[in-house]
Design an enzyme around this catalytic site. Structure first.
Site: not given
Length: 139
Positions: A22, A64, A111
């Site tokens: 999770h 999530d 990034y």
């Protein structure tokens, strides 16, 4: 081969999806994304596009529900490029009841976030700004 699991998902990728917990994040990078330079774990699916991979993953991978769960690389204001692939992503993600909409991150912040991701999938996607991060939820 297994029933009900897309053949686009390699054994290596299935193992990674199972290992993830999770809150862990998975990057699916387009063909221009510097995946090998940033990945802690790299899965190569060069012959496939991001939409097909995203759709196959979201059949198994819960988003999530407690946090932003789909993060996109923002297009710089100075780049006039069109991103029709984003609408394709939206249609795929809408199948998950926990999809909250896209959150956009500036390119270099994206990034940096990718460097911390659990894994990165390198694809053959030719669309630009087609990079996406998905955050894993619970079953």
């Amino acid at each position: 081969m297994l029933k009900g699991i897309s053949s686009i998902l390699s054994p290596e990728l299935l193992k990674i999806l199972m290992e993830m917990g999770h809150g862990d994040e998975l990057v699916i990078g387009d063909g221009n994304f510097p995946a090998a330079a940033y990945a802690r774990r790299l899965v190569r699916l060069d012959g496939h596009g991001v939409p097909q991979i995203l759709e196959a993953i979201l059949q198994l991978y819960p988003l999530d529900k407690y946090a932003d769960n789909v993060i996109m690389m923002e297009v710089p204001a100075t780049d006039p490029v069109e991103t029709p692939i984003w609408e394709t992503y939206r249609k795929i993600a809408l199948e998950d009841p926990h999809f909250k909409g896209f959150v956009f991150e500036e390119r270099f912040a994206f990034y940096e976030r990718a460097k911390k991701a659990y894994a990165i999938i390198a694809t053959g996607e030719s669309a630009i700004y087609a990079n996406i991060i998905i955050k894993k939820g619970v079953v």
